[in-house]
Design a protein around this motif. Structure first.
Motif, mmCIF file in Angstrom:
data_model
loop_
_atom_site.group_PDB
_atom_site.id
_atom_site.type_symbol
_atom_site.label_atom_id
_atom_site.label_comp_id
_atom_site.label_asym_id
_atom_site.label_seq_id
_atom_site.Cartn_x
_atom_site.Cartn_y
_atom_site.Cartn_z
ATOM 1 N N VAL A 134 -8.154 8.538 -0.804
ATOM 2 C CA VAL A 134 -8.837 8.082 0.412
ATOM 3 C C VAL A 134 -9.260 6.622 0.259
ATOM 4 O O VAL A 134 -9.166 5.825 1.203
ATOM 5 C CB VAL A 134 -10.056 8.975 0.712
ATOM 6 C CG1 VAL A 134 -10.928 8.368 1.804
ATOM 7 C CG2 VAL A 134 -9.588 10.369 1.137
ATOM 8 N N ALA A 135 -9.712 6.261 -0.943
ATOM 9 C CA ALA A 135 -10.105 4.866 -1.176
ATOM 10 C C ALA A 135 -8.920 3.925 -0.987
ATOM 11 O O ALA A 135 -9.046 2.863 -0.358
ATOM 12 C CB ALA A 135 -10.671 4.728 -2.591
ATOM 13 N N ILE A 136 -7.753 4.316 -1.502
ATOM 14 C CA ILE A 136 -6.557 3.489 -1.353
ATOM 15 C C ILE A 136 -6.136 3.380 0.113
ATOM 16 O O ILE A 136 -5.704 2.333 0.589
ATOM 17 C CB ILE A 136 -5.400 4.056 -2.208
ATOM 18 C CG1 ILE A 136 -5.643 3.753 -3.692
ATOM 19 C CG2 ILE A 136 -4.055 3.510 -1.767
ATOM 20 C CD1 ILE A 136 -5.551 2.287 -4.049
ATOM 21 N N LEU A 137 -6.272 4.472 0.839
ATOM 22 C CA LEU A 137 -5.866 4.483 2.244
ATOM 23 C C LEU A 137 -6.782 3.631 3.126
ATOM 24 O O LEU A 137 -6.323 2.978 4.069
ATOM 25 C CB LEU A 137 -5.853 5.924 2.769
ATOM 26 C CG LEU A 137 -4.673 6.791 2.342
ATOM 27 C CD1 LEU A 137 -4.928 8.245 2.709
ATOM 28 C CD2 LEU A 137 -3.384 6.296 2.996
ATOM 29 N N ARG A 181 0.813 -1.209 0.000
ATOM 30 C CA ARG A 181 0.000 0.000 0.000
ATOM 31 C C ARG A 181 0.856 1.272 0.000
ATOM 32 O O ARG A 181 0.492 2.268 -0.635
ATOM 33 C CB ARG A 181 -0.917 -0.002 1.226
ATOM 34 C CG ARG A 181 -1.947 1.134 1.221
ATOM 35 C CD ARG A 181 -2.634 1.207 2.584
ATOM 36 N NE ARG A 181 -3.239 -0.050 2.964
ATOM 37 C CZ ARG A 181 -4.518 -0.352 2.768
ATOM 38 N NH1 ARG A 181 -5.319 0.515 2.175
ATOM 39 N NH2 ARG A 181 -5.001 -1.515 3.162
ATOM 40 N N GLU A 182 1.974 1.267 0.703
ATOM 41 C CA GLU A 182 2.751 2.497 0.879
ATOM 42 C C GLU A 182 3.231 3.085 -0.458
ATOM 43 O O GLU A 182 3.070 4.302 -0.686
ATOM 44 C CB GLU A 182 3.957 2.240 1.797
ATOM 45 C CG GLU A 182 3.609 2.077 3.264
ATOM 46 C CD GLU A 182 2.983 0.713 3.559
ATOM 47 O OE1 GLU A 182 3.076 -0.184 2.699
ATOM 48 O OE2 GLU A 182 2.387 0.558 4.643
ATOM 49 N N PRO A 183 3.825 2.299 -1.349
ATOM 50 C CA PRO A 183 4.241 2.882 -2.638
ATOM 51 C C PRO A 183 3.058 3.414 -3.455
ATOM 52 O O PRO A 183 3.207 4.397 -4.193
ATOM 53 C CB PRO A 183 4.915 1.710 -3.359
ATOM 54 C CG PRO A 183 5.329 0.783 -2.279
ATOM 55 C CD PRO A 183 4.284 0.913 -1.225
ATOM 56 N N LEU A 186 -8.019 -3.459 -2.681
ATOM 57 C CA LEU A 186 -7.625 -2.081 -2.953
ATOM 58 C C LEU A 186 -8.191 -1.586 -4.273
ATOM 59 O O LEU A 186 -8.800 -0.516 -4.353
ATOM 60 C CB LEU A 186 -6.090 -1.971 -2.981
ATOM 61 C CG LEU A 186 -5.358 -1.999 -1.642
ATOM 62 C CD1 LEU A 186 -3.856 -1.914 -1.875
ATOM 63 C CD2 LEU A 186 -5.818 -0.871 -0.754
ATOM 64 N N VAL A 187 -7.973 -2.348 -5.318
ATOM 65 C CA VAL A 187 -8.389 -1.915 -6.656
ATOM 66 C C VAL A 187 -9.910 -1.884 -6.791
ATOM 67 O O VAL A 187 -10.467 -0.881 -7.250
ATOM 68 C CB VAL A 187 -7.752 -2.797 -7.742
ATOM 69 C CG1 VAL A 187 -8.341 -2.461 -9.120
ATOM 70 C CG2 VAL A 187 -6.246 -2.589 -7.762
ATOM 71 N N PRO A 188 -10.642 -2.956 -6.419
ATOM 72 C CA PRO A 188 -12.106 -2.896 -6.555
ATOM 73 C C PRO A 188 -12.742 -1.744 -5.781
ATOM 74 O O PRO A 188 -13.633 -1.056 -6.310
ATOM 75 C CB PRO A 188 -12.566 -4.249 -5.996
ATOM 76 C CG PRO A 188 -11.403 -5.153 -6.178
ATOM 77 C CD PRO A 188 -10.204 -4.293 -5.970
#
Length: 236
Positions: free
Chosen positions: A169-172, A49-51, A179-181
């Motif tokens: 925000v969605a990724i976080l 997630r971080e990158p 993550l992607v969906p």
């Protein structure tokens, strides 16, 4: 100011505000789609997630700066052109006011006034404020309402940033396994909302505008996700 002049000014001010709102919505859409495409593409490589978050923030900053710079340059060029036209009009009035009055009368004749009425209107407006009358009728410019390039740049940067926040925000907040969906769903909802607002401001069909934006955003994410997948396989 007559009733007609006040009404025209009101319409002009309202039109300018609507243009700003539409520009803001378009900037937000750009932020949503470009940032979503970036984070989805990086996520498809299979990294943590971080990158992805770092890439998204970098994309937000770069996009906001690019939007601001582009808008500043564009509006500055437009304002320089308007100022040059205003200076030329002022010089023409000082050099040959009678000829300019005749041109003003011709404009009003072309709009449908009789010759005598057009001439009288031109003379009365010239006597009241020749410069204002000519720049309004001939150029359609209000010297007191030239667009400020700094305001335009700031508005574009803010609009882009607001849009880019949604996929970030969605990724976080999304679970690691989805993550992607989750990002795709959030982006589609955001595009439906902004597309509906844009259509409402422009008087267009809301469903068509929303579908157009969703299709474009989905295509962008699909392309970047595919590229990310290919890169992930190539570096595996």
């Amino acid at each position: 100011m007559t009733h007609v002049d006040a009404e025209t000014a009101h319409r002009g001010g309202r039109s300018q505000r609507m243009n700003w709102l539409r520009a803001g919505v378009l900037g937000a859409n750009d932020g949503i789609i470009s940032t979503a495409g970036l984070v989805v593409g990086v996520a498809a490589v299979g990294v943590s997630r971080e990158p992805i978050v770092v890439a998204g923030i970098a994309g937000l900053v770069a996009g906001a700066v690019s939007m601001a710079l582009g808008e500043y340059v564009s509006v500055s060029a437009q304002r320089d052109s308007e100022r040059a036209l205003l200076a030329e009009q002022q010089a023409d009035l000082a050099r040959d006011p009678e000829k300019e009055c005749a041109e003003l009368a011709a404009i009003y004749r072309h709009k449908g006034l009789s010759g005598d009425t057009a001439q009288r209107v031109a003379e009365e407006l010239t006597a009241h404020d020749a410069y204002a009358a000519h720049v309004d009728a001939e150029l359609g410019i209000d010297p007191d309402e030239l667009t400020n390039p700094w305001h335009a740049a700031l508005a574009s940067a803010v609009a882009f940033t607001v849009g880019a926040v949604f996929p970030l925000v969605a990724i976080l907040l999304a679970p690691d396994a989805s993550l992607v969906p989750v990002t795709v769903v959030v982006v589609i909802v955001a595009l439906v909302v902004t597309g509906t607002i844009s259509a409402a401001l422009g008087g267009a069909k809301r469903t068509t505008a929303a579908l157009r934006l969703v299709a474009g955003g989905a295509a962008a994410m699909a392309v970047t996700w595919s590229i990310g997948q290919l890169l992930g396989l190539a570096t595996a």
